[in-house]
Design a protein around this motif. Structure first.
Motif, PDB file in Angstrom:
ATOM      1  N   LEU A  57     -31.208   8.839  -7.497  1.00  0.00           N
ATOM      2  CA  LEU A  57     -31.878   8.286  -6.325  1.00  0.00           C
ATOM      3  C   LEU A  57     -30.883   7.541  -5.439  1.00  0.00           C
ATOM      4  CD1 LEU A  57     -34.382   7.311  -4.686  1.00  0.00           C
ATOM      5  CD2 LEU A  57     -34.590   5.454  -6.347  1.00  0.00           C
ATOM      6  N   GLN A  58     -30.054   6.718  -6.077  1.00  0.00           N
ATOM      7  CA  GLN A  58     -29.071   5.941  -5.323  1.00  0.00           C
ATOM      8  C   GLN A  58     -28.101   6.856  -4.572  1.00  0.00           C
ATOM      9  OE1 GLN A  58     -27.268   2.988  -7.781  1.00  0.00           O
ATOM     10  NE2 GLN A  58     -26.337   1.898  -6.089  1.00  0.00           N
ATOM     11  N   LEU A  59     -27.618   7.871  -5.236  1.00  0.00           N
ATOM     12  CA  LEU A  59     -26.678   8.795  -4.586  1.00  0.00           C
ATOM     13  C   LEU A  59     -27.352   9.579  -3.458  1.00  0.00           C
ATOM     14  CD1 LEU A  59     -24.740  10.197  -7.683  1.00  0.00           C
ATOM     15  CD2 LEU A  59     -23.974   8.465  -6.051  1.00  0.00           C
ATOM     16  N   SER A  60     -28.609   9.924  -3.656  1.00  0.00           N
ATOM     17  CA  SER A  60     -29.343  10.672  -2.625  1.00  0.00           C
ATOM     18  C   SER A  60     -29.499   9.827  -1.367  1.00  0.00           C
ATOM     19  CB  SER A  60     -30.720  11.093  -3.155  1.00  0.00           C
ATOM     20  OG  SER A  60     -30.591  11.963  -4.257  1.00  0.00           O
ATOM     21  N   ILE A  61     -29.754   8.543  -1.547  1.00  0.00           N
ATOM     22  CA  ILE A  61     -29.903   7.646  -0.385  1.00  0.00           C
ATOM     23  C   ILE A  61     -28.569   7.495   0.338  1.00  0.00           C
ATOM     24  CG2 ILE A  61     -30.342   5.252   0.281  1.00  0.00           C
ATOM     25  CD1 ILE A  61     -32.458   5.165  -1.954  1.00  0.00           C
ATOM     26  N   TYR A  62     -27.481   7.297  -0.434  1.00  0.00           N
ATOM     27  CA  TYR A  62     -26.165   7.177   0.206  1.00  0.00           C
ATOM     28  C   TYR A  62     -25.820   8.451   0.998  1.00  0.00           C
ATOM     29  CZ  TYR A  62     -25.144   2.979  -2.580  1.00  0.00           C
ATOM     30  OH  TYR A  62     -25.157   1.741  -3.123  1.00  0.00           O
ATOM     31  N   LYS A  63     -26.144   9.601   0.415  1.00  0.00           N
ATOM     32  CA  LYS A  63     -25.846  10.868   1.098  1.00  0.00           C
ATOM     33  C   LYS A  63     -26.653  10.973   2.390  1.00  0.00           C
ATOM     34  CE  LYS A  63     -25.750  15.878   0.383  1.00  0.00           C
ATOM     35  NZ  LYS A  63     -26.025  16.994  -0.551  1.00  0.00           N
ATOM     36  N   TYR A  64     -27.938  10.577   2.324  1.00  0.00           N
ATOM     37  CA  TYR A  64     -28.772  10.628   3.518  1.00  0.00           C
ATOM     38  C   TYR A  64     -28.191   9.743   4.619  1.00  0.00           C
ATOM     39  CZ  TYR A  64     -32.498   9.508   6.760  1.00  0.00           C
ATOM     40  OH  TYR A  64     -33.220   9.304   7.914  1.00  0.00           O
ATOM     41  N   VAL A  65     -27.810   8.510   4.268  1.00  0.00           N
ATOM     42  CA  VAL A  65     -27.310   7.554   5.256  1.00  0.00           C
ATOM     43  C   VAL A  65     -26.039   8.085   5.916  1.00  0.00           C
ATOM     44  CG1 VAL A  65     -26.380   5.228   5.585  1.00  0.00           C
ATOM     45  CG2 VAL A  65     -28.372   5.561   4.126  1.00  0.00           C
ATOM     46  N   LEU A  66     -25.136   8.646   5.102  1.00  0.00           N
ATOM     47  CA  LEU A  66     -23.871   9.161   5.665  1.00  0.00           C
ATOM     48  C   LEU A  66     -24.115  10.391   6.547  1.00  0.00           C
ATOM     49  CD1 LEU A  66     -20.911   8.109   5.213  1.00  0.00           C
ATOM     50  CD2 LEU A  66     -22.622   7.111   3.726  1.00  0.00           C
ATOM     51  N   GLN A  67     -25.190  11.139   6.221  1.00  0.00           N
ATOM     52  CA  GLN A  67     -25.506  12.308   7.058  1.00  0.00           C
ATOM     53  C   GLN A  67     -25.960  11.895   8.443  1.00  0.00           C
ATOM     54  OE1 GLN A  67     -28.348  14.232   4.525  1.00  0.00           O
ATOM     55  NE2 GLN A  67     -26.880  15.774   3.767  1.00  0.00           N
ATOM     56  N   GLN A  68     -26.402  10.640   8.577  1.00  0.00           N
ATOM     57  CA  GLN A  68     -26.832  10.164   9.881  1.00  0.00           C
ATOM     58  C   GLN A  68     -25.667   9.637  10.711  1.00  0.00           C
ATOM     59  OE1 GLN A  68     -30.086  11.010  10.071  1.00  0.00           O
ATOM     60  NE2 GLN A  68     -29.724  11.464   7.880  1.00  0.00           N
ATOM     61  N   ASP A  69     -24.506   9.539  10.058  1.00  0.00           N
ATOM     62  CA  ASP A  69     -23.324   8.981  10.723  1.00  0.00           C
ATOM     63  C   ASP A  69     -22.474  10.121  11.269  1.00  0.00           C
ATOM     64  OD1 ASP A  69     -20.825   7.799  11.356  1.00  0.00           O
ATOM     65  OD2 ASP A  69     -21.198   6.181   9.908  1.00  0.00           O
ATOM     66  N   GLU A  70     -22.230  10.108  12.585  1.00  0.00           N
ATOM     67  CA  GLU A  70     -21.487  11.194  13.221  1.00  0.00           C
ATOM     68  C   GLU A  70     -20.059  11.306  12.711  1.00  0.00           C
ATOM     69  OE1 GLU A  70     -21.661  10.712  17.406  1.00  0.00           O
ATOM     70  OE2 GLU A  70     -23.820  11.152  17.545  1.00  0.00           O
ATOM     71  N   ASP A  71     -19.527  10.195  12.184  1.00  0.00           N
ATOM     72  CA  ASP A  71     -18.142  10.240  11.689  1.00  0.00           C
ATOM     73  C   ASP A  71     -18.018  11.064  10.410  1.00  0.00           C
ATOM     74  OD1 ASP A  71     -17.319   8.672  13.769  1.00  0.00           O
ATOM     75  OD2 ASP A  71     -17.515   6.781  12.658  1.00  0.00           O
ATOM     76  N   TYR A  72     -19.140  11.294   9.751  1.00  0.00           N
ATOM     77  CA  TYR A  72     -19.056  11.947   8.439  1.00  0.00           C
ATOM     78  C   TYR A  72     -19.861  13.245   8.351  1.00  0.00           C
ATOM     79  CZ  TYR A  72     -17.211   7.394   7.124  1.00  0.00           C
ATOM     80  OH  TYR A  72     -16.463   6.267   7.072  1.00  0.00           O
ATOM     81  N   ASN A  73     -20.873  13.414   9.216  1.00  0.00           N
ATOM     82  CA  ASN A  73     -21.775  14.550   9.019  1.00  0.00           C
ATOM     83  C   ASN A  73     -21.180  15.887   9.469  1.00  0.00           C
ATOM     84  OD1 ASN A  73     -21.913  14.316  11.789  1.00  0.00           O
ATOM     85  ND2 ASN A  73     -24.048  13.624  11.834  1.00  0.00           N
ATOM     86  N   ARG A  74     -19.967  15.854  10.014  1.00  0.00           N
ATOM     87  CA  ARG A  74     -19.337  17.103  10.419  1.00  0.00           C
ATOM     88  C   ARG A  74     -18.675  17.802   9.242  1.00  0.00           C
ATOM     89  NH1 ARG A  74     -16.287  13.921  15.230  1.00  0.00           N
ATOM     90  NH2 ARG A  74     -18.121  13.450  16.517  1.00  0.00           N
ATOM     91  N   ASN A  75     -18.489  17.079   8.165  1.00  0.00           N
ATOM     92  CA  ASN A  75     -17.840  17.634   6.975  1.00  0.00           C
ATOM     93  C   ASN A  75     -18.859  17.831   5.858  1.00  0.00           C
ATOM     94  OD1 ASN A  75     -15.831  15.643   8.406  1.00  0.00           O
ATOM     95  ND2 ASN A  75     -14.542  17.133   7.360  1.00  0.00           N
ATOM     96  N   PRO A  76     -18.528  18.712   4.934  1.00  0.00           N
ATOM     97  CA  PRO A  76     -19.396  18.799   3.730  1.00  0.00           C
ATOM     98  C   PRO A  76     -19.430  17.445   3.016  1.00  0.00           C
ATOM     99  CG  PRO A  76     -17.808  20.606   3.813  1.00  0.00           C
ATOM    100  CD  PRO A  76     -17.394  19.653   4.868  1.00  0.00           C
ATOM    101  N   LEU A  77     -20.618  17.042   2.570  1.00  0.00           N
ATOM    102  CA  LEU A  77     -20.781  15.753   1.886  1.00  0.00           C
ATOM    103  C   LEU A  77     -21.144  15.966   0.427  1.00  0.00           C
ATOM    104  CD1 LEU A  77     -22.818  13.617   4.479  1.00  0.00           C
ATOM    105  CD2 LEU A  77     -20.417  13.357   3.874  1.00  0.00           C
ATOM    106  N   GLU A  78     -20.527  15.146  -0.380  1.00  0.00           N
ATOM    107  CA  GLU A  78     -20.799  15.202  -1.812  1.00  0.00           C
ATOM    108  C   GLU A  78     -20.896  13.761  -2.329  1.00  0.00           C
ATOM    109  OE1 GLU A  78     -17.814  16.240  -5.192  1.00  0.00           O
ATOM    110  OE2 GLU A  78     -18.610  18.172  -4.481  1.00  0.00           O
TER     111      GLU A  78
END
Length: 900
Positions: free
Chosen positions: A827-848
């Motif tokens: 759950l914690q990792l899923s939330i962190y991934k969601y938050v970073l996906q909302q950030d333009e600095d990071y959502n251009r790359n694959p996220l893990e």
């Protein structure tokens, strides 16, 4: 008071004027009852003089009684003439016991030096033919000890006699030579009441007074134990019966036959010491109010007094005779801890252990100004987790405390006693609402003054440890006396206070072996056979004395309640007194046995449940403004903890960790790794970078310790040293793992450390309701083009794979996916991934996203593995959990914690 009434009646029949009588009593307690009985008999003359037999012997001897600290100091000065190699502290370890033995020798033998020579000869015989050598050993020490005592004690006697001082044994010896003339020439009459055992000198005095018709003896004997030679209770009285002074002209008064009269005897087997007092209300429920004044509660264990008083609140009038031991009171405990602190400082004065200081500051009575200083000190130490407080910091934080000098190691004992006296005077007059505390402090003030006055003339070097022993000797024998009405209401007393008194209803607590009788617990250097050979009291004679007190107390009673603790714990064997067994087997009384079962039904603790009222829902709306992943995992673990900590915002109290907690161990590694990588952010790491990083590991740990606000010394010893070494190994393993990635050709770039991330998260389909995610990501890096969101964990990884059970129940599974505590890391990792996906600095790359466990540090990052679900479905599962928290119909319910 049948026995006393009979004495008064007999005296009034023989004497119209009692003023010329000296009534000799075992203790002063019966005096008030005798005065009452005289008044009831319309006696209007002058009262007789009341004395104890010890007072009479001392008056006859004409010597000043020297005892306690004064005797110990004087004796030590004499002992230095025999052996000046032993300090006063060492002398105090053996002299009090020896002094009691010496007094017994003087009281019960013709010549104490015979006993001393016997002990020396015995040691010589034991070691005959043996070469004890030059080395120190137990046999040689014993031989040397008795050799010295044969020189020291006669010299002590000589110097005491020169000053007309005497111990209690010497007083008996001095009185012996004066007895015959005193008995012959005295113009007074002496009345001896209720005695059982005499020393030889006391017996000689009584016999001589009887011979010259100057004395009357009243014994409280009973045929039950007088006629039966097996009964130890009658041991001494049977000897008195043989005195030639008792004849046809002068009879032995009195032998009654009361014990065999019908009695209601109840024996209670109770599981627990204090639990005995819980039986008292049930016993008193069957005692009429008008019979309360004919009732006595006898405590064989003085420590039961507070609990007994709590249990006797239903009794309207109550008189306490025994007093409460001073050593058990709160101020006494604080002083005891103060001296313990000083002993620790004597060993090591460079620092203070917090657990030695806190109880003193919390238990001593503080003024408003002092309390403010104490509160700030404790808060400061707790917040910084300081286990060992340096002397400098101690001075800085507590230097303005009014009694600060008491906490410092004293250079001069007399000056320290002065400080203690002034402290007692200062706080004593600030106390207006606690009489017992006032008395407690007053007793210590007097004790400190006595010690100062006794120590000053001798100029003997005294250590703090020795001073503590002296204070304990004075305090341990002291008690707080309670004032009451001794002629009305219930009587609460000890066994010895009951002498000469009779009650219809008797309740004895702690009727156990070791309490009644005391058994073989004599503290003596004289073996049993030596005591027996020279006629000194052994534990057998002491048992006979206690047996008499027990039987005498119950012989005139009608209702007897005997309670004993059947629970074996500590020094208590859970064995009932053999006196109970004797009554059961040898008497004709019917005894009712009652087992008080302390077992109770298991306490059903209802789990806490908090309904979501309007005020709670309002606070939840506030909570929605800043929601972290740890909030949701806390809810999964225990909804009540979540409610208290994150909704009500109740802070945990600061507690000093003597051993590094799991949480702070994790923080130690976190902060160290952050420090190492901080200057290398947004840079492709090279092998040269890692060489520099490895050299900075020690500095990173020191930085982490400072960040935690911990002392460096905290990690210098014990398990904390081990934790630090483990933390260092984990840090080096993290560096090595990252270095191996670079060695193997991977591109590794640290982007962020402890990154504060925020993002709005909608919790309904219409996107009209949302929460604000807010949290800190431990590490964000780029490995071979993939953005990794890494969360450090002290614990091992758990359930990072999310997959559907089947297509059939897929939708149902999504609804409650994150309701399971096992998925809290996912759950914690899923939330962190969601938050970073909302950030333009990071959502251009694959996220893990993944967990790097310190417990499995060499395994590297364990990635979140989502199978069969897309991001929107995971977000739906997260929203479902948040909606559950916000649902007004679902209360916060405490989860039952499972212990393994």
């Amino acid at each position: 008071m049948k026995f006393l009434e009979k004495i008064v009646e007999d005296l009034l029949s023989k004497f119209s004027d009692l003023s010329n009588l000296n009534i000799i009593l075992p203790g002063k307690r019966p005096l008030v009852f005798i005065s009452k009985i005289l008044k009831q008999n319309a006696y209007s003359g002058m009262l007789p003089q009341f004395l104890t037999i010890e007072d009479l012997i001392q008056d006859l001897a004409g010597k000043q009684h020297l005892q306690g600290v004064a005797l110990h100091l004087f004796a030590y000065r004499v002992y230095q003439k025999v052996d000046n190699s032993e300090d006063f502290g060492g002398f105090l370890k053996w002299f009090p016991t020896l002094q009691k033995d010496w007094d017994d020798m003087l009281k019960f033998t013709d010549n104490d030096e015979k006993v001393l020579q016997w002990m020396l000869d015995e040691e010589r015989i034991k070691n005959w033919g043996d070469d004890l050598g030059e080395e120190d050993n137990a046999r040689k020490r014993n031989l040397n000890f008795w050799r010295k005592m044969n020189e020291f004690l006669p010299l002590l006697k000589q110097e005491l006699n020169a000053k007309n001082w005497a111990t209690s044994g010497m007083i008996h010896v001095a009185a012996h030579d004066k007895i015959e003339n005193f008995a012959k020439n005295s113009n007074s009459q002496f009345v001896f009441c209720g005695f059982n055992a005499f020393t030889p000198i006391e017996e000689s005095l009584v016999k001589n007074l009887l011979h010259w018709d100057k004395a009357i003896c009243y014994f409280q004997a009973d045929r039950y134990y007088i006629d039966d030679t097996r009964q130890e209770a009658g041991k001494f009285l049977r000897e008195h019966l043989k005195w030639k002074e008792f004849n046809d002209h002068r009879s032995f008064n009195w032998i009654e036959d009361d014990f065999r009269q019908e009695k209601n005897i109840n024996v209670y087997e109770v599981s627990g010491n204090v639990v005995q007092t819980k039986v008292l209300p049930k016993i008193f429920a069957n005692i009429p109010i008008e019979d309360i004044s004919k009732t006595a509660v006898v405590l064989l264990d003085e420590n039961l007094l507070p609990a007994s008083l709590d249990a006797l609140t239903m009794v309207p009038n109550l008189n306490i005779t025994m007093g409460f031991p001073l050593k058990n009171m709160s101020f006494s405990n604080a002083i005891k801890k103060l001296f313990y602190l000083q002993k620790q400082l004597e060993k090591k004065s460079s620092s203070y252990y917090y657990a030695d200081v806190f109880p003193i500051l919390q238990e001593l009575p503080n003024s408003a100004d002092d309390q403010k200083i104490v509160n700030e000190f404790i808060s400061n130490i707790e917040s910084r987790n300081i286990v060992y407080i340096s002397a400098k910091m101690f001075d800085e934080l507590l230097g303005k405390l009014s009694y600060f000098s008491l906490l410092k190691y004293p250079k001069d004992v007399i000056k320290y006693l002065d400080d203690l006296i002034h402290f007692c005077i200062d706080i004593k007059f600030r106390i207006t609402d606690d009489d017992i505390l006032y008395e407690n402090i007053s007793h210590f003030e007097t004790t400190f003054k006595i010690l100062k006055n006794q120590l000053q003339p001798y100029k003997i070097p005294i250590k703090i440890e020795t001073l503590e022993v002296l204070i304990n000797q004075l305090v341990n024998s002291e008690s707080i006396d309670f004032q009451g009405e001794p002629l009305a209401g219930l009587q609460v007393m000890g066994l010895l206070e009951s002498r000469l008194l009779n009650f219809e209803n008797i309740i004895l607590l702690s009727v156990n072996e070791g309490k009644l009788p005391l058994g073989n617990t004599q503290n003596t250097y004289l073996p049993f056979d030596v005591r027996k050979n020279f006629g000194l009291n052994t534990f057998l004679e002491n048992d006979s004395i206690y047996a008499y007190h027990f039987y005498r107390l119950i012989q005139d009673s009608k209702n007897v309640h005997l309670l004993f603790n059947a629970l074996s714990s500590g020094v208590n064997t859970g064995e009932k007194s053999r006196f109970i067994t004797q009554i059961e087997m040898e008497s004709s009384h019917n005894i009712n046995h009652i087992v008080v079962d302390n077992a109770s039904e298991p306490i059903i603790q209802e789990l806490m449940c908090i309904e979501k009222t309007e005020s709670v829902l309002a606070k939840l709306q506030e909570w929605k403004k800043s929601v972290s992943a740890s909030h949701l995992t806390s809810y999964l673990y225990n909804p009540i903890d979540f409610y208290l900590r994150y909704v009500l915002k109740v802070r945990d109290t600061d507690e000093i960790e003597e051993e590094l907690s799991v949480r702070n161990y994790g923080n130690l590694v976190h902060f160290a790794v952050q420090y190492l990588y901080e200057d290398l952010k947004n840079k492709i790491l090279t092998l040269e970078d890692f060489k520099v990083l490895k050299d900075r590991v020690e500095a990173s740990i020191i930085h982490a310790i400072e960040t935690l606000n911990h002392q460096k010394e905290f990690y210098d010893r014990g398990m904390n040293y081990v934790h630090r070494q483990i933390a260092e190994r984990v840090i080096r393993s993290i560096l090595q793992y990252d270095e191996d990635l670079v060695k193997n050709g991977s591109s590794l770039e640290i982007l962020e450390l402890e990154k504060n991330v925020k993002a709005e998260f909608f919790i309904n389909e219409d996107k009209t309701d949302s929460v604000m995610f807010n949290g800190f990501v431990d590490r964000i890096d780029r490995l071979d083009g993939v953005i990794r969101i890494i969360d450090y964990k002290t614990a091992k990884t758990k359930r990072l794979q999310i997959k559907s059970n089947s297509k059939k129940d897929r939708e149902e599974q999504l609804e409650t996916l994150f309701y399971n505590e096992d998925y809290k890391q996912a759950l914690q990792l899923s939330i962190y991934k969601y938050v970073l996906q909302q950030d333009e600095d990071y959502n251009r790359n694959p996220l893990e996203s993944g967990i790097w466990s310190f417990a499995e540090v060499n395994k590297g990052v364990a990635a979140l593995d989502v199978v069969d679900f897309d991001d929107s479905e995971i977000e739906f599962a997260i929203a479902s959990l948040i909606n559950l928290i916000l649902d007004p119909n679902v209360p916060f319910e405490e989860k039952e914690q499972v212990s393994w």
